[in-house]
Design an enzyme around this catalytic site. Structure first.
Site, PDB file in Angstrom:
ATOM      1  N   ASP A  78     -18.234  33.016 -87.088  1.00 55.14           N
ATOM      2  CA  ASP A  78     -18.834  34.142 -86.125  1.00 55.14           C
ATOM      3  C   ASP A  78     -17.881  34.144 -84.834  1.00 55.14           C
ATOM      4  OD1 ASP A  78     -20.921  33.945 -87.527  1.00 55.14           O
ATOM      5  OD2 ASP A  78     -22.458  33.852 -85.987  1.00 55.14           O
ATOM      6  N   CYS A 191     -18.021  24.437 -83.748  1.00 60.52           N
ATOM      7  CA  CYS A 191     -17.770  24.541 -82.473  1.00 60.52           C
ATOM      8  C   CYS A 191     -18.558  23.461 -81.719  1.00 60.52           C
ATOM      9  CB  CYS A 191     -17.676  25.954 -81.851  1.00 60.52           C
ATOM     10  SG  CYS A 191     -16.515  26.973 -82.824  1.00 60.52           S
ATOM     11  N   GLU A 442     -23.908  39.452 -82.741  1.00 60.99           N
ATOM     12  CA  GLU A 442     -24.051  38.591 -81.691  1.00 60.99           C
ATOM     13  C   GLU A 442     -23.498  39.277 -80.382  1.00 60.99           C
ATOM     14  OE1 GLU A 442     -24.615  34.168 -83.723  1.00 60.99           O
ATOM     15  OE2 GLU A 442     -22.606  34.684 -82.817  1.00 60.99           O
ATOM     16  N   SER A 468     -24.991  34.620 -79.446  1.00 70.28           N
ATOM     17  CA  SER A 468     -24.236  33.375 -80.136  1.00 70.28           C
ATOM     18  C   SER A 468     -25.242  32.244 -79.220  1.00 70.28           C
ATOM     19  CB  SER A 468     -22.833  33.319 -79.725  1.00 70.28           C
ATOM     20  OG  SER A 468     -22.246  32.035 -79.748  1.00 70.28           O
TER      21      SER A 468
END
Length: 555
Positions: A78, A191, A442, A468
């Site tokens: 993403d 992440c 997003e 996000s």
């Protein structure tokens, strides 16, 4: 065994011949055949290391008497897809992942599955397949990335996105942005904040479909390899006892998942994924249930972007097991719900220890009395919308301001970086929903730009797209019905007053019914942005975000 359909009897001699072409022995074919669905990829930092974990899973399967077969899954990063045409494909891949695993598992008559995802849509896509197939299944993720260090502070990918806004506002030098980008992501893994990937990987523990530690053991720790081996042995126990995925993915499990969601302050994307997974399990998970659970379950963690801590801090503080323990102390989880570990959620919670109350607030003295997410309804969102309330400045929990209307993310981002957005504004980004986008992009680029420019505590953003998990601020997404389905968000005009009340869970467009009716009659619907290929088919089939944006929900 299900695999007898491809390996037993004279009629299956051709099938056995094909297995033997890959070097399998008769002894290996007599054992349960276990699929290992790995999303290893050289394009995704959260997945680049999954090959080693797949080998560990296969070692665990072999040690427990099974024969593993690895096969691939696609996966979109993403972060790399953010802010351009690629983001239209992220959510849409969830269905492709589920469908492809269904195809592989049933076409080859597998006895069970070990799923190895890590990032945003891959985890729910694989879980949708697990719930649909009801085969014995264990999920083991790739684990979170460690936080980077910059300027003496822990940083993550969201720090870099926000820094872009800081540079645009003249608050940061380009040289420092370059140094930050070199430091923010120090190695493989999902992440490092409580973004969507880590949200879903933590939620799998509460769902009982993953082993304790799945959500928080760092990606490159030896403990992650051991966890993968244990997942390989656990699947063999499930196959032996005939426990399919729906043994665990039941109503009690989804309520436990919502409880851990609220306590951790997870991504708003869980409001898309949990209903979609539940639907595959034959269950209904309405948005109203999110508010019901949020009203009872306190928020215990301030993880990035809502606070200073990262996934490695949560792990060191005791992980999801410790959070379950805090919730269990108030009777806020179903302790009888089962886990693929062989333990109940109550037993896992009892083993949990809160080792750092600065990271995991005690349930008796929570970070906030209500959960991290809230569903807002009203004249602007009749079917609902979602906000990460735990990441909103207190002064913005109730806000009224003039609408600044944009028909795409790109238009809004350009206005923000050009400095034309003022304190008090309510940005409206529409025609970006599941159908209208298509793909429900997003909006991290505009929300991070607002934060980097210091406007996140002064400006609200409302969209029929989504955010996000790295987004912070008064950002309300999933507005349903979306503009492309005739929702009121498509009727907003520049300067209209919009009122957001996250305490009362309301979102209202302060325009009279007669005026809205006149606007609807005169509305010119834009041409579809995508007219061919997968996304065009997706747009025709996808349903409302209020029901998880699943395929087959189109009108």
């Amino acid at each position: 065994m299900k695999s007898d359909a491809v390996k037993k009897g004279n009629a299956r001699a051709p099938h056995r011949a094909l297995f033997k072409a890959m070097g399998l022995t008769d002894a290996e074919l007599e054992r349960p055949l276990v699929g290992v669905a790995s999303a290893e990829s050289e394009l995704v930092p959260g997945h680049a290391h999954l090959g080693g974990l797949a080998e560990a899973v296969k070692a665990g399967i072999r040690s427990a008497g099974g024969t593993p077969f690895e096969f691939p899954s696609i996966g979109v990063c993403d972060g790399i897809a953010m802010g351009h045409e690629g983001m239209r494909y992220s959510l849409a891949t969830r269905e492709l992942i589920a469908d492809s695993i269904e195809c592989m598992a049933l076409a080859h008559a597998l006895d069970g599955l070990v799923l190895i995802p890590n990032c945003d849509k891959i985890v729910p896509g694989m879980l949708m397949a697990a719930a649909r197939l009801d085969l014995p299944t264990v999920l083991v993720s790739g684990g979170p990335m460690r936080a980077g260090r910059f300027g003496g502070k822990a940083v993550s990918l969201s720090t870099v996105f926000e820094a872009v806004g800081s540079v645009a506002a003249g608050k940061m030098a380009e040289e420092d942005l370059c140094r930050l980008e070199n430091a923010a992501c120090p190695g493989c893994g999902s992440c490092s904040g409580m973004f969507t990937a880590n949200s879903m990987n933590c939620v799998t523990e509460a769902l009982g479909i993953a082993l304790p530690g799945n959500g928080t053991v760092p990606a490159l720790d030896a403990a992650r390899v051991r966890l993968a081996k244990e997942a390989g042995t656990a699947i063999m126990d499930l196959i032996a006892t005939g426990q399919g995925a729906r043994t665990f993915l039941n109503e009690a499990a989804f309520r436990n998942a919502l409880a851990i969601d609220m306590a951790l302050g997870c991504s708003t994307n869980t409001a898309l994924h949990l209903p979609a997974i539940a639907r595959e399990a034959g269950l209904d998970l309405p948005l109203a249930l999110f508010n019901e659970v949020s009203a009872k379950v306190p928020n215990l963690c301030g993880l990035a972007p809502a606070g200073p801590h990262h996934m490695e801090d949560l792990h060191a503080a005791g992980g999801v097991s410790a959070v379950l323990g805090e919730l269990a102390s108030l009777g806020l989880i179903n302790a009888q719900a089962r886990s693929v570990s062989g333990l109940s959620l109550g037993e896992i919670a009892a083993e949990g220890r809160n080792l750092d109350p600065k990271v995991i607030f005690p349930a008796s003295a929570p970070r906030s009395a209500t959960g991290g997410l809230a569903v807002l309804k009203g004249t602007l969102a009749p079917e609902g919308s979602v906000v990460k309330r735990s990441a909103v400045a207190p002064d913005m929990l109730v806000h009224e301001g003039p609408a600044r209307v944009f028909d795409s993310e790109e238009e809004a981002y350009a206005a923000i970086t050009a400095g034309s957005i003022r304190a008090g504004d309510v940005l409206v980004i529409r025609w970006e929903g599941p159908r209208g986008g298509p793909g429900m992009k997003e909006m991290l680029a505009p929300t991070a730009a607002l934060a980097g420019m210091g406007l996140d505590a002064q400006v609200a953003l409302v969209t029929d797209g989504r955010f996000s998990g790295a987004t912070r601020g008064a950002c309300v997404g999933h507005v349903s019905p979306e503009a492309a389905r005739g929702g009121p968000i498509g009727l907003v005009k520049e300067g209209d007053r919009i009122r957001i009340d996250m305490k009362a869970c309301s979102l209202d467009l302060l325009v009279g019914e007669a005026e809205l009716a006149a606007r609807k009659a005169a509305l010119a619907v834009p041409e579809p942005r995508v007219k061919s290929g997968y996304l065009a088919r997706y747009a025709k089939l996808v349903g409302s975000a209020a029901q998880g944006a699943v395929l087959g929900g189109g009108e």
